[in-house]
Design a protein around this motif. Structure first.
Motif, PDB file in Angstrom:
ATOM      1  N   MET A   1      18.190 -23.170  14.884  1.00  0.00           N
ATOM      2  CA  MET A   1      19.353 -23.110  14.393  1.00  0.00           C
ATOM      3  C   MET A   1      19.964 -21.799  15.203  1.00  0.00           C
ATOM      4  O   MET A   1      19.286 -20.663  15.486  1.00  0.00           O
ATOM      5  N   LYS A   2      21.042 -22.156  16.019  1.00  0.00           N
ATOM      6  CA  LYS A   2      21.513 -20.929  16.781  1.00  0.00           C
ATOM      7  C   LYS A   2      22.727 -20.278  16.022  1.00  0.00           C
ATOM      8  O   LYS A   2      23.511 -20.857  15.436  1.00  0.00           O
ATOM      9  N   THR A   3      22.755 -18.947  16.169  1.00  0.00           N
ATOM     10  CA  THR A   3      23.616 -18.162  15.222  1.00  0.00           C
ATOM     11  C   THR A   3      25.114 -18.692  15.902  1.00  0.00           C
ATOM     12  O   THR A   3      25.347 -18.382  16.982  1.00  0.00           O
ATOM     13  N   ASN A   4      26.147 -18.826  14.851  1.00  0.00           N
ATOM     14  CA  ASN A   4      27.495 -18.864  15.233  1.00  0.00           C
ATOM     15  C   ASN A   4      28.100 -18.560  14.439  1.00  0.00           C
ATOM     16  O   ASN A   4      29.656 -18.551  14.322  1.00  0.00           O
ATOM     17  N   VAL A   5      27.956 -17.538  13.173  1.00  0.00           N
ATOM     18  CA  VAL A   5      28.890 -16.666  12.632  1.00  0.00           C
ATOM     19  C   VAL A   5      28.580 -15.237  12.624  1.00  0.00           C
ATOM     20  O   VAL A   5      27.382 -14.718  12.647  1.00  0.00           O
ATOM     21  N   GLY A   7      30.191 -10.984  12.783  1.00  0.00           N
ATOM     22  CA  GLY A   7      31.005  -9.886  12.597  1.00  0.00           C
ATOM     23  C   GLY A   7      31.920 -10.036  11.224  1.00  0.00           C
ATOM     24  O   GLY A   7      31.149 -10.160  10.278  1.00  0.00           O
ATOM     25  N   PHE A   8      33.101  -9.987  11.413  1.00  0.00           N
ATOM     26  CA  PHE A   8      34.002 -10.009  10.111  1.00  0.00           C
ATOM     27  C   PHE A   8      33.785 -11.503   9.471  1.00  0.00           C
ATOM     28  O   PHE A   8      33.709 -11.440   7.918  1.00  0.00           O
ATOM     29  N   THR A  42      25.805 -19.216   4.318  1.00  0.00           N
ATOM     30  CA  THR A  42      26.034 -19.373   5.777  1.00  0.00           C
ATOM     31  C   THR A  42      26.388 -17.894   6.415  1.00  0.00           C
ATOM     32  O   THR A  42      26.098 -17.775   7.454  1.00  0.00           O
ATOM     33  N   GLY A  43      26.969 -17.217   5.453  1.00  0.00           N
ATOM     34  CA  GLY A  43      26.788 -15.559   5.815  1.00  0.00           C
ATOM     35  C   GLY A  43      25.671 -15.000   6.019  1.00  0.00           C
ATOM     36  O   GLY A  43      25.489 -14.250   6.816  1.00  0.00           O
ATOM     37  N   LEU A  44      24.621 -15.213   5.058  1.00  0.00           N
ATOM     38  CA  LEU A  44      23.511 -14.559   5.203  1.00  0.00           C
ATOM     39  C   LEU A  44      22.535 -15.120   6.267  1.00  0.00           C
ATOM     40  O   LEU A  44      21.734 -14.406   6.861  1.00  0.00           O
ATOM     41  N   PHE A  45      22.711 -16.377   6.363  1.00  0.00           N
ATOM     42  CA  PHE A  45      21.894 -17.059   7.571  1.00  0.00           C
ATOM     43  C   PHE A  45      22.385 -17.026   9.157  1.00  0.00           C
ATOM     44  O   PHE A  45      21.837 -17.382  10.039  1.00  0.00           O
ATOM     45  N   SER A  46      23.901 -16.517   8.977  1.00  0.00           N
ATOM     46  CA  SER A  46      24.654 -16.348  10.204  1.00  0.00           C
ATOM     47  C   SER A  46      24.666 -17.848  11.148  1.00  0.00           C
ATOM     48  O   SER A  46      24.777 -17.937  12.188  1.00  0.00           O
ATOM     49  N   LEU A  53      29.086 -28.416  14.459  1.00  0.00           N
ATOM     50  CA  LEU A  53      29.771 -29.970  14.805  1.00  0.00           C
ATOM     51  C   LEU A  53      30.981 -29.778  15.434  1.00  0.00           C
ATOM     52  O   LEU A  53      31.399 -30.545  16.254  1.00  0.00           O
ATOM     53  N   LEU A  54      31.769 -28.565  15.266  1.00  0.00           N
ATOM     54  CA  LEU A  54      32.889 -28.564  15.945  1.00  0.00           C
ATOM     55  C   LEU A  54      33.205 -27.665  17.133  1.00  0.00           C
ATOM     56  O   LEU A  54      33.830 -27.701  17.777  1.00  0.00           O
ATOM     57  N   GLY A  55      31.849 -27.003  17.600  1.00  0.00           N
ATOM     58  CA  GLY A  55      31.521 -26.349  18.603  1.00  0.00           C
ATOM     59  C   GLY A  55      32.351 -24.987  18.443  1.00  0.00           C
ATOM     60  O   GLY A  55      32.971 -24.358  19.755  1.00  0.00           O
ATOM     61  N   ILE A  56      32.504 -24.316  17.494  1.00  0.00           N
ATOM     62  CA  ILE A  56      33.067 -22.932  17.259  1.00  0.00           C
ATOM     63  C   ILE A  56      31.888 -21.917  17.052  1.00  0.00           C
ATOM     64  O   ILE A  56      31.119 -22.228  16.322  1.00  0.00           O
ATOM     65  N   SER A  57      32.413 -20.848  17.469  1.00  0.00           N
ATOM     66  CA  SER A  57      31.412 -19.639  17.181  1.00  0.00           C
ATOM     67  C   SER A  57      32.227 -18.439  17.107  1.00  0.00           C
ATOM     68  O   SER A  57      33.099 -18.011  17.934  1.00  0.00           O
ATOM     69  N   THR A  58      32.002 -17.452  16.096  1.00  0.00           N
ATOM     70  CA  THR A  58      32.549 -16.235  15.884  1.00  0.00           C
ATOM     71  C   THR A  58      31.587 -15.070  16.498  1.00  0.00           C
ATOM     72  O   THR A  58      31.944 -13.914  16.093  1.00  0.00           O
ATOM     73  N   CYS A  59      30.317 -15.571  17.243  1.00  0.00           N
ATOM     74  CA  CYS A  59      29.644 -14.449  17.632  1.00  0.00           C
ATOM     75  C   CYS A  59      30.474 -14.010  18.861  1.00  0.00           C
ATOM     76  O   CYS A  59      30.857 -14.479  19.688  1.00  0.00           O
ATOM     77  N   LYS A  60      30.017 -12.696  19.071  1.00  0.00           N
ATOM     78  CA  LYS A  60      30.466 -11.807  20.342  1.00  0.00           C
ATOM     79  C   LYS A  60      29.540 -12.740  21.447  1.00  0.00           C
ATOM     80  O   LYS A  60      28.376 -12.768  21.374  1.00  0.00           O
ATOM     81  N   THR A  61      29.986 -12.783  22.541  1.00  0.00           N
ATOM     82  CA  THR A  61      29.535 -13.471  23.938  1.00  0.00           C
ATOM     83  C   THR A  61      28.616 -12.244  24.560  1.00  0.00           C
ATOM     84  O   THR A  61      29.252 -11.228  24.733  1.00  0.00           O
ATOM     85  N   LYS A  62      27.498 -12.541  24.902  1.00  0.00           N
ATOM     86  CA  LYS A  62      26.592 -11.696  25.736  1.00  0.00           C
ATOM     87  C   LYS A  62      26.975 -12.170  27.223  1.00  0.00           C
ATOM     88  O   LYS A  62      27.088 -13.020  27.560  1.00  0.00           O
TER      89      LYS A  62
END
Length: 63
Positions: A1-5, A7-8, A42-46, A53-62
């Motif tokens: 599982m790649k983190t996709n959640v 910050g806020f 989903t918040g606890l596991f990020s 599925l939708l290709g969305i990520s709210t994580c900051k990009t490195k």
């Protein structure tokens, strides 16, 4: 599982999920409050499967 959640989004999911569960436990909103388990998890596991599925990520990009 790649983190996709991140910050806020993460804080909002945890807060809303916990609030819904508390309201369900007190009988204020009934059984539907247990839906709060989903945003809480989903918040606890990020990780959000729908975001994946939708290709969305709210994580900051490195960079």
């Amino acid at each position: 599982m790649k983190t996709n959640v991140g910050g806020f989004d993460k804080m909002a999911r945890i807060a809303v999920g916990a609030l819904l569960i508390v309201l369900a436990l007190t009988g204020t909103i009934g059984v539907w409050g247990w839906v709060g388990v989903i945003p809480l998890a989903t918040g606890l596991f990020s990780f959000c499967p729908l975001y994946s599925l939708l290709g969305i990520s709210t994580c900051k990009t490195k960079r």
